[in-house]
Design a protein around this motif. Structure first.
Motif, mmCIF file in Angstrom:
data_model
loop_
_atom_site.group_PDB
_atom_site.id
_atom_site.type_symbol
_atom_site.label_atom_id
_atom_site.label_comp_id
_atom_site.label_asym_id
_atom_site.label_seq_id
_atom_site.Cartn_x
_atom_site.Cartn_y
_atom_site.Cartn_z
ATOM 1 N N ALA A 171 17.400 46.236 28.398
ATOM 2 C CA ALA A 171 18.071 45.101 27.765
ATOM 3 C C ALA A 171 19.556 45.057 28.087
ATOM 4 O O ALA A 171 20.061 44.053 28.607
ATOM 5 C CB ALA A 171 17.859 45.151 26.254
ATOM 6 N N ARG A 172 20.274 46.131 27.745
ATOM 7 C CA ARG A 172 21.722 46.098 27.938
ATOM 8 C C ARG A 172 22.099 45.962 29.410
ATOM 9 O O ARG A 172 23.078 45.283 29.748
ATOM 10 C CB ARG A 172 22.362 47.358 27.346
ATOM 11 N N GLN A 173 21.328 46.614 30.283
ATOM 12 C CA GLN A 173 21.664 46.544 31.714
ATOM 13 C C GLN A 173 21.689 45.099 32.202
ATOM 14 O O GLN A 173 22.484 44.734 33.072
ATOM 15 C CB GLN A 173 20.651 47.344 32.545
ATOM 16 N N ASN A 174 20.815 44.269 31.635
ATOM 17 C CA ASN A 174 20.729 42.883 32.085
ATOM 18 C C ASN A 174 21.677 41.953 31.347
ATOM 19 O O ASN A 174 22.203 41.013 31.941
ATOM 20 C CB ASN A 174 19.287 42.383 31.926
ATOM 21 N N LEU A 175 21.891 42.193 30.062
ATOM 22 C CA LEU A 175 22.613 41.210 29.254
ATOM 23 C C LEU A 175 24.047 41.589 28.916
ATOM 24 O O LEU A 175 24.875 40.705 28.678
ATOM 25 C CB LEU A 175 21.834 40.951 27.955
ATOM 26 N N GLU A 176 24.368 42.870 28.897
ATOM 27 C CA GLU A 176 25.717 43.234 28.491
ATOM 28 C C GLU A 176 26.806 42.655 29.389
ATOM 29 O O GLU A 176 27.859 42.237 28.892
ATOM 30 C CB GLU A 176 25.866 44.756 28.390
ATOM 31 N N PRO A 177 26.606 42.575 30.715
ATOM 32 C CA PRO A 177 27.637 41.922 31.536
ATOM 33 C C PRO A 177 27.897 40.472 31.122
ATOM 34 O O PRO A 177 29.034 40.003 31.169
ATOM 35 C CB PRO A 177 27.068 42.012 32.949
ATOM 36 N N LEU A 178 26.828 39.775 30.685
ATOM 37 C CA LEU A 178 27.016 38.393 30.215
ATOM 38 C C LEU A 178 27.808 38.366 28.912
ATOM 39 O O LEU A 178 28.706 37.545 28.740
ATOM 40 C CB LEU A 178 25.653 37.719 30.003
ATOM 41 N N TRP A 179 27.442 39.231 27.980
ATOM 42 C CA TRP A 179 28.169 39.267 26.709
ATOM 43 C C TRP A 179 29.647 39.561 26.936
ATOM 44 O O TRP A 179 30.519 38.962 26.309
ATOM 45 C CB TRP A 179 27.584 40.345 25.793
#
Length: 595
Positions: free
Chosen positions: A481-489
């Motif tokens: 999850a974080r690997q995919n979405l944290e850059p967007l956040w």
């Protein structure tokens, strides 16, 4: 898995562990699933009796009523119980494809609720008892059945007289939701009227202004629309008709009054009660804006039926505490695991009635959870069976969400100074997917001068949680999850991310790359280069344990029931509060101040 994605085999164990977050041993079982209806025998006993009164309910338009059930049996047993069936005729002739003969179950419909006969004092000695049931208007008549043999091997020995509401088809349980534009409110409700029987509409307007009459659309579904049992088998119950009207061109922050109507062919109108709501503020408007967020609430029975205290013990507390403060709330987000019907369709009516004091007054926005969506090979990201065969059909029909595509449960919505990006954690969110592109667009297109408060929402934890199951596998979130979405956040400066699924409360520091980017705990000033992640899965279902050690990024965690409240005073000042459902008091808080 249809249009969805299947987790890679090497990640299946991680996924299963994460999928079970929020479950404790011996908990998480839908109470109606304990009733082995498929094994029921019919052995009517002339010396046993059940009687229900009064025979007519809701004669003054009420949609709830107390019923007294008196019963007797020649020889009482510890496992005896009373089941409430609706419709009242529940014998083999009502089974799909059955004509009352040939092989098959004697009973093919689960009760809508039950109580143990020994709830009645003295029953085990005398064989006589009396119980009270609280019924809601659910479009059909009712009967009460006395069973011996316990829930696992039931034997039907007596059936009561039939009782019914004065108008079982009446429009009930209005549910507000924001439309696809900021100045549109939708009203959804349930009735027994097909479009061929009556024309549904909403009569609405401001005080001292001429009212407007807006027609509603009507939908329903059948067994074949569902993915499996119990939803399409013993849990099936006719859903009636779901109507939605779109009230457009609202004036910001104005109070509106509305009433639901069904016009019969003879011109007579069947009316609901009168309700009111406040129109949303326009995007960027400076006004006091108050948001409540929680997940995993479910429903409970106010009459003590179903032993629900073992399943969703605090759902009534959350409902009642939020409803009591409804004049100080503008919008509610219930972020997955809505009713926990788990394929027993009657429970959706029960849930919509329970939350009506909230949903009839403010927009009630939902997100998709595992107990709404997950079913093997149905397009779910996870191959679980938590929806009981509903595979999203019930949630997507009973509640309106402003999705661009009805097949996808993700959506964005604006409320004044807030932008909410609501993801569907039960569908693939990884980079390159349709949902990933939606999330990126939702975050990227907000005007932060007008809407400074950017909030991400999903059911499963896509950020950080120190729940035992997540900590055990070392991920502290759903796999990948974080690997995919944290850059967007990080790129789009998401202020807050909210999750359910884990049945407790936890707040992190502002996070990026698994580290705190601020040492503050209760007051944040200026730009904060990270996202605060909050788990608010303590809406009502059984609670989840934390890891033994507290991670350094976890600022506050509590194994209790509650909900979060955001209050935006203006474009530079935001207050966050966590309140316990039991008393509505604030147990955690912080503020954000920007120049």
């Amino acid at each position: 898995m249809g249009g969805g994605s299947r987790l890679a085999p090497c990640l299946l164990l991680l996924a299963l562990a994460a999928c079970c977050a929020g479950r404790a041993v011996g908990h998480g079982v839908q109470p109606l699933s304990r009733v082995a209806v498929h094994r029921a025998r019919v052995a009517l006993d002339a010396s046993a009796a059940v009687r229900a009164s009064p025979p007519l309910l809701g004669s003054r338009g009420e949609d709830t009523a107390w019923v007294t059930v008196d019963f007797s049996v020649p020889q009482a047993g510890d496992g005896d119980w009373i089941g409430v069936f609706s419709p009242s005729n529940f014998n083999a002739s009502t089974c799909p494809g059955s004509h009352g003969s040939g092989p098959g179950p004697a009973i093919c419909s689960a009760p809508i609720k039950y109580q143990l006969t020994n709830y009645s004092s003295g029953y085990n000695k005398s064989g006589k008892g009396s119980l009270k049931f609280l019924l809601i208007n659910q479009r059909q008549d009712f009967s009460f059945a006395l069973f011996t043999g316990g829930l696992s091997n039931p034997t039907l020995v007596a059936v009561s007289n039939k009782i019914a509401f004065a108008n079982p088809k009446a429009p009930v349980y209005p549910r507000l939701a924001l439309g696809k534009t900021w100045n549109e409110m939708t009203v959804t409700w349930t009735s027994g009227y097909a479009i061929s029987e009556a024309n549904p509409f909403v009569k609405w307007g401001m005080k001292r202004n001429p009212s407007v009459r807006t027609a509603a659309g009507t939908v329903t579904f059948d067994r074949e629309s569902l993915c499996g049992g119990p939803a399409s088998t013993v849990g099936w119950r006719d859903p009636g008709f779901i109507h939605t009207a779109f009230l457009k061109n609202l004036r910001e922050n104005k109070e509106y009054y509305y009433k639901i109507g069904h016009e019969l062919p003879n011109g007579e109108v069947i009316w609901s009660k009168s309700y009111s709501f406040r129109a949303p503020p326009c995007p960027g408007q400076k006004s006091l804006q108050r948001v409540v967020i929680f997940g995993d609430m479910g429903k409970a029975e106010r009459d003590g039926s179903n032993e629900y205290q073992n399943y969703q013990p605090a759902s009534l507390n959350t409902t009642d505490t939020v409803a009591k403060d409804i004049d100080n709330i503008d919008i509610v987000f219930h972020i997955g695991d809505i009713s926990y019907a788990n394929g027993y369709l009657s429970q959706w009516d029960q849930f919509t009635q329970q939350v009506q004091p909230i949903t009839s007054r403010v927009p009630y926005m939902i997100a998709s959870g595992n107990h709404e969506r997950d079913w093997p090979n149905s397009g779910s990201f996870y191959n679980g069976t938590d929806s009981g065969g509903e595979c999203g059909v019930l949630a997507e029909t009973v509640y309106y969400t402003p999705t661009e595509n009805k097949a996808n449960s993700w959506y964005s919505t604006d409320y004044g100074m807030f932008r909410f990006c609501v993801a569907d954690s039960e569908r693939d969110w990884r980079e390159g997917t349709e949902q990933y592109r939606f999330i990126e667009q939702c975050l990227a297109t907000v005007d932060r001068e007008k809407q400074p408060w950017l909030v991400f929402i999903a059911h499963r934890v896509l950020g950080y949680s120190s729940a035992f199951s997540y900590g055990q596998d070392g991920s502290f979130a759903e796999p990948m999850a974080r690997q995919n979405l944290e850059p967007l956040w990080q790129r789009h400066r998401v202020d807050l991310a909210f999750y359910g699924h884990v049945h407790n409360y936890e707040r992190t520091c502002p996070m990026y790359a698994e580290k705190c980017v601020s040492s503050e705990r209760s007051r944040y000033s200026g730009a904060v280069n990270g996202t605060i992640h909050v788990v608010v899965g303590g809406g009502g279902s059984h609670l989840t344990n934390f890891t033994a050690e507290t991670p350094p990024w976890s600022l506050y965690r509590e194994m209790d029931y509650g909900f979060a409240k955001l209050t935006a005073f203006n474009r530079t000042s935001l207050k966050y509060e966590y309140m316990r459902s039991s008393n509505g008091e604030v147990y955690d808080s912080f503020s954000v101040h920007r120049a």
